[in-house]
Design a protein around this motif. Structure first.
Motif: not given
Length: 271
Positions: A224-246
């Protein structure tokens, strides 16, 4: 426009791939002689997670190499660059959908098909509804993924300033993901005070559920946020880490713990 990577992001992606593939190989080498169906489903889920991310990682690495090393400045906006990146996103999206389907089938095999758990009898009576939600979500999402209005590899077309067709494409993923979360948490709550399910497995599912929630929250912020604020695309990093923890919790308490499967097999025979 395709997201332009840099050296840190490429290093992070490759570290992630080495970790998840290294653990998959480790699990396979230590697999129990008699693998329960639930073991196969869970291993298959994480194999699809890793396999699908290959289609996302390799195009991004190739485009970064051509852009940074080959100095082909237009690679990110060229038809070839857009196509390479877009195909990778499509294949990754499809495998992620089946990842959650296998997670659902793992839950069904472990909590519904193998033993009769009194606290889950109401869910068992409605299992066809849950099946319909899971399989329907997979079918609908895979159809939506293939539609051209997603504009993969390019900027999404926005409506009302933030809504895009990609949001619609992701709704079935949210549905099956929330279904899995609900069933995981419901099942662990109903079985934590009994001996029907080994406590290690209950703990694994609880902790995994927390990180699945984190993955969806961070993905939603990006979506929802990255189209307006591209920097929010960095939230994919904690998403990836979350899957590693799962993956870590499921591996630690289930995949490399044959005694848990044996315990439940003996309990099922006893009742």
């Amino acid at each position: 426009m395709v997201m332009i990577d840099n050296i840190p992001s490429i290093i992070f992606l490759w570290c992630y791939m080495f970790i998840i593939w290294g653990n998959l190989i480790h699990i396979w080498m230590k697999k129990p002689a008699e693998r329960a169906k639930s073991w196969k489903l869970l291993f298959g889920a994480f194999f699809l997670l890793a396999f699908g991310d290959v289609f996302h990682l390799l195009p991004r690495t190739y485009l970064w190499f051509q852009y940074s090393i080959g100095h082909q400045i237009d690679i990110y906006t060229s038809p070839m660059g857009v196509s390479i990146y877009g195909i990778g996103l499509i294949l990754t999206g499809i495998t992620m959908t089946f990842f959650y389907l296998l997670f659902y089938l793992f839950w069904k095999e472990h909590f519904i098909n193998r033993v009769n758990i009194p606290g889950l009898l109401n869910i068992k009576k409605r299992i066809k509804i849950f099946d319909g939600i899971a399989f329907g979500s997979v079918i609908i999402r895979n159809i939506l993924i293939l539609l051209p209005w997603n504009n993969y590899g390019s900027e999404p077309v926005l409506y009302l300033g933030f809504i895009s067709f990609r949001l619609l494409t992701n709704l079935p993923l949210y549905i099956i993901g929330l279904e899995v979360l609900y069933l995981f948490l419901k099942s662990t709550r109903k079985t934590q005070s009994t001996n029907v399910v080994h406590p290690d497995i209950t703990t694994a599912l609880k902790r995994s559920s927390v990180w699945i929630i984190v993955s969806f929250v961070t993905y939603t912020i990006t979506l929802l946020g990255s189209p307006a604020i591209p920097l929010l695309g960095m939230m994919m990093i904690p998403k990836t880490i979350a899957y590693l923890l799962v993956f870590y919790y499921m591996k630690k308490f289930i995949l490399l713990n044959p005694s848990s499967m044996k315990f439940e097999k003996e309990f099922a025979l006893a009742i």
